[in-house]
Write a protein that holds these residues in place. Structure first.
Motif, short mmCIF file in Angstrom:
data_model
loop_
_atom_site.label_atom_id
_atom_site.label_comp_id
_atom_site.label_asym_id
_atom_site.label_seq_id
_atom_site.Cartn_x
_atom_site.Cartn_y
_atom_site.Cartn_z
N HIS A 1 -6.64 -2.88 -4.65
CA HIS A 1 -7.61 -1.90 -4.13
C HIS A 1 -8.69 -2.55 -3.26
N PHE B 1 0.84 -1.19 0.00
CA PHE B 1 0.00 0.00 0.00
C PHE B 1 0.87 1.24 0.00
N ASN C 1 -3.04 5.11 -0.30
CA ASN C 1 -3.84 3.92 -0.01
C ASN C 1 -4.17 3.82 1.47
#
Length: 147
Positions: free
Chosen positions: A113, A83, A87
């Motif tokens: 995601h 990430f 994120n």
């Protein structure tokens, strides 16, 4: 049929707020192009649904032509999470799974995601350990130096 403990897919909303490309797409919405990009991403993420049971990670793929693939959790070697700073702020991450299953023969399974990625990764790790103990399976790495 085993009980599904968790069902999830890649998040379009998470992608929009959690990536630089997503932010650029939001800016492009002001000229109308961004809505088309959002629709394409939404359809792309709608294509794969992940279901987690006590013994398996099930991949349901396809919108018009469907396929189902499974990874036995006792075969999972590694559950990784990647990430970026954005994120983290958006609460999403990319989960990667390496296993000895045929599904990952071409390379690691990458789930991009994913919302609540850290929680889901920990749950997968817990279920992998439980599946290995249930089947009394231990992982053995063989070094290429010995061959």
């Amino acid at each position: 049929m085993p009980e599904v403990l968790d069902r999830f897919r890649s998040s379009t909303w998470g992608w929009l707020r959690g990536t630089l490309l997503g932010w650029l797409t939001l800016v492009l919405c002001f000229v109308g192009v961004g809505l088309i990009i959002i629709l394409i991403q939404w359809l792309r993420f709608l294509d794969v649904t992940y279901e987690l049971t006590e013994d398996r990670l099930i991949l349901r793929k396809g919108i018009f032509v469907k396929s189902i693939d499974e990874i036995e959790l006792y075969r999972v070697k590694d559950v990784r999470m990647d990430f970026t700073l954005i994120n983290q702020w958006a609460g999403i991450g990319t989960i990667g799974i390496d296993s000895s299953d045929e599904t990952t023969r071409e390379g690691a399974l990458v789930m991009p995601h994913i919302e609540r990625a850290a929680e889901r990764r920990e749950e997968m790790r817990r279920l992998v350990d439980a599946a290995r103990q249930k089947r009394r399976v231990r992982e053995l790495d063989v070094s290429s130096d010995l061959l």
